[in-house]
Design a protein around this motif. Structure first.
Motif, PDB file in Angstrom:
ATOM      1  N   VAL A 553       0.863  -1.175   0.000  1.00 35.94           N
ATOM      2  CA  VAL A 553       0.000   0.000   0.000  1.00 35.94           C
ATOM      3  C   VAL A 553       0.903   1.229   0.000  1.00 35.94           C
ATOM      4  CG1 VAL A 553      -1.802   1.255   1.215  1.00 35.94           C
ATOM      5  CG2 VAL A 553      -1.809  -1.240   1.228  1.00 35.94           C
ATOM      6  N   TYR A 554       1.034   1.861  -1.137  1.00 38.71           N
ATOM      7  CA  TYR A 554       2.004   2.947  -1.281  1.00 38.71           C
ATOM      8  C   TYR A 554       1.627   4.158  -0.430  1.00 38.71           C
ATOM      9  CZ  TYR A 554       4.091   0.151  -4.902  1.00 38.71           C
ATOM     10  OH  TYR A 554       4.711  -0.865  -5.568  1.00 38.71           O
ATOM     11  N   ARG A 555       0.386   4.199  -0.003  1.00 35.63           N
ATOM     12  CA  ARG A 555      -0.007   5.276   0.908  1.00 35.63           C
ATOM     13  C   ARG A 555       0.773   5.167   2.214  1.00 35.63           C
ATOM     14  NH1 ARG A 555      -6.227   5.644   2.695  1.00 35.63           N
ATOM     15  NH2 ARG A 555      -6.131   7.279   4.260  1.00 35.63           N
ATOM     16  N   GLU A 556       1.079   3.940   2.638  1.00 38.52           N
ATOM     17  CA  GLU A 556       1.892   3.750   3.849  1.00 38.52           C
ATOM     18  C   GLU A 556       3.272   4.386   3.670  1.00 38.52           C
ATOM     19  OE1 GLU A 556       1.452  -0.366   5.875  1.00 38.52           O
ATOM     20  OE2 GLU A 556       1.012  -0.681   3.748  1.00 38.52           O
ATOM     21  N   LEU A 557       3.864   4.137   2.520  1.00 36.25           N
ATOM     22  CA  LEU A 557       5.206   4.659   2.277  1.00 36.25           C
ATOM     23  C   LEU A 557       5.201   6.182   2.288  1.00 36.25           C
ATOM     24  CD1 LEU A 557       6.235   2.221  -0.589  1.00 36.25           C
ATOM     25  CD2 LEU A 557       6.596   1.967   1.884  1.00 36.25           C
TER      26      LEU A 557
END
Length: 612
Positions: A553-557
């Protein structure tokens, strides 16, 4: 016959087609032509008619009258020139507009700029991308209300790009009203293809006036002698004419299914005693599926009451051949799907109150019975009354999935506190519900809290706090249902953070991409202080199965790169510890890039402080 003056008039009319008919008022070039035309009119009457048309065009008139005058003069001039071997005023390939049809389209003017018309014409005569957007924009901006765009509207009906032709058939041409029918039928090719079908579909949608016998005869001819698809499209158009009853009854017994279906639809519109008898016969017999499709959405109140009576008879007593099957009910359900009628309301009310009076329903299997009861519950839900809610709930106790209708209905009628107590009791004792009903309640809450089909999202926090009783959150925690807890999370519940601190590890390790997104939505909803929010987020990151196959989940990054400045050192330390245990190289590299970004950000911040 003298051609120069006619060609000069043709040139002036072409100019006005481009510039707009409003510029014809007091036009000296037209006024100069009128006396010469009148002089020739003493020898040839057609010149007299042209002179009168020019006078009407150049004289005082309302915009729509001037536009009509331009069309009339052009039509007459084209007729004269065609006998002399000349071309007409309009653009090559555009359908001519007849005076008879044009006179039935009031309110059209020629007040739009030639540039706008040129863009529309280019879109309909060219190929390539972007054409649909141009045509749709022209429609939304009212460009088709300009008389000069009428041939373009007709051309759009035959456009090879289906979205353009569908827009023309469903929106552009019907907006002209019944007057467009005569124009469409003027050039109808009864052996033609899809474009001719669309013409008849537009005629069926807008209708024709009872006095327009010419158009009616064209439709009858198409219904009798056209190709199969043209016949089907034309027959439907005849339902508004009582004089066609005998033909429609005959066609309803045709060997071809599409012809029969079209006749059924026309008989529904006709709604005579004979047509109702024939439709009842059809839906009671082998042709029931075909008749039902034709009847759907077109039933008159009288026919709806007749079918409701047949429906009730079958539910009570089955069919003449014995027990009831889903196949026996389906045609009636289709035909009555969009109907709102007191007879149906009485039937569904009695069904909920006295199910034993309908033994045929019990003969259906569980899936079939559930499908039928969902139809009943949906109908009652549309009534939107408290009494109807109670009826839906009675049905739900025999078929628990119907709570999917009852709970959303209750939320529209009752306060959040009343909804909670209605289904959970004052103390939240869900043991009063069977396990099946509890499962449905969970399903309903999940659908309500995460609306959307493609990418469901958590409700906005304000809607959760206003629309849901706080006791639902405690119930969700008791059920250990993390997704509901996330959806119902709100400030002021002492059990929430301890529960999430435990549940986040399970969500991080085994949660789906959607569940992780919901969790992040909750963290960004302003529920928690900064320390709690940070800790829950980092526990989610650390709980991920980085050596397995977690959904990235690139939102986490992105959130990791944007942690508060005072948390950067701790975040770097925890991520480095996490990286040491990761064996999958690309995931290790991804987290290392986050660490590097945080270090660069820290260095930049230190440099800013040094410069200060």
């Amino acid at each position: 016959m003298s051609l120069p003056i006619l060609e000069q008039l043709q040139s002036e009319l072409r100019r006005l087609y481009i510039a707009g008919s409003d510029l014809a008022a007091d036009d000296y070039r037209l006024e100069r032509l009128e006396p010469e035309l009148r002089e020739r009119g003493e020898r040839a009457p057609v010149f007299k008619r042209l002179a009168e048309g020019v006078a009407a065009l150049a004289g005082p008139a309302r915009p729509e009258e001037r536009a009509a005058a331009l069309q009339d003069v052009s039509l007459l001039l084209n007729s004269v020139l065609s006998t002399q071997g000349n071309t007409e005023v309009g653009n090559v390939g555009e359908t001519p507009v007849s005076a008879r049809a044009e006179s039935r389209l009031p309110g059209l003017a020629t007040d739009r700029s030639s540039r706008e018309l040129a863009e529309l014409r280019q879109a309909l005569y060219a190929s390539g991308s972007g054409r649909y957007e141009t045509v749709r924009s022209a429609y939304k901006n009212g460009l088709f209300r300009d008389l000069r765009s009428l041939p373009l509207a007709l051309r759009a009906l035959g456009d090879p790009y289906s979205e353009i032709s569908d827009l023309a058939a469903e929106r552009i041409l019907p907006d002209y009203g019944p007057g467009i029918s005569a124009l469409l039928l003027d050039g109808l090719d009864i052996q033609g293809g899809r474009e001719e079908e669309r013409k008849l579909q537009v005629v069926q949608r807008v209708g024709i006036g009872p006095e327009d016998r010419i158009s009616l005869e064209k439709i009858i001819r198409a219904a009798e002698k056209g190709s199969d698809k043209i016949r089907v499209a034309a027959i439907v158009c005849l339902g508004a004419d009582p004089s066609q009853e005998e033909k429609l009854l005959e066609w309803s017994r045709d060997k071809k299914k599409p012809v029969r279906k079209s006749a059924y639809a026309a008989l529904t519109v006709l709604d005579s005693e004979a047509s109702r008898e024939r439709l009842y016969e059809a839906i009671s017999g082998p042709d029931a599926p075909l008749a039902a499709e034709a009847l759907a959405g077109l039933l008159s109140p009288g026919m709806a009451e007749t079918l409701a009576w047949l429906f009730e008879e079958r539910l009570r007593n089955g069919t003449e051949n014995g027990s009831l099957s889903a196949e026996d009910l389906q045609p009636l359900l289709i035909a009555l799907e969009k109907v709102r009628h007191p007879a149906l309301e009485r039937l569904y009310t009695d069904l909920a109150l006295n199910p034993a009076a309908y033994p045929s329903i019990q003969a259906l299997n569980e899936r079939e019975r559930g499908s039928f009861l969902r139809n009943a519950a949906y109908y009652l839900r549309q009534l939107g009354t408290f009494e109807a809610l109670e009826l839906v709930e009675r049905l739900a106790f025999t078929h628990p999935l119907l709570l999917q209708q009852a709970i959303p209905m209750a939320r529209g009628l009752l306060t959040p506190s009343e909804v909670y107590e209605r289904y959970m009791g004052t103390n939240g004792d869900s043991s009063r519900l069977s396990s099946a009903l509890q499962s449905v309640v969970i399903l309903v809450l999940r659908n309500e809290l995460y609306p959307g089909t493609v990418t469901p999202r958590r409700l906005p926090q304000a809607e959760i706090e206003v629309g849901w009783d706080p006791r639902w959150l405690d119930w969700a925690i008791d059920q250990d249902h993390a997704q509901l807890v996330i959806g119902l999370a709100r400030p002021g519940n002492d059990r929430l953070v301890p529960y999430l601190e435990q549940a986040v590890r399970r969500i991080g390790r085994a949660g789906s991409r959607d569940e992780i997104r919901y969790f992040l939505d909750m963290l960004e909803a302003g529920l928690f202080d900064e320390d709690t929010r940070y800790e829950l987020f980092m526990r989610l990151v650390e709980a991920r199965n980085w050596n397995g196959d977690p959904a990235m989940v690139y939102r986490e990054l992105d959130l990791l790169k944007r942690v508060p400045a005072e948390r950067m050192d701790e975040t770097i330390r925890r991520l480095e510890a996490l990286i040491e245990g990761i064996s999958i190289s690309y995931k290790k590299k991804t987290l290392q890039e986050v660490v590097d970004a945080l270090r660069a950000r820290r260095s930049a911040d230190e440099g800013d402080r040094t410069n200060e």
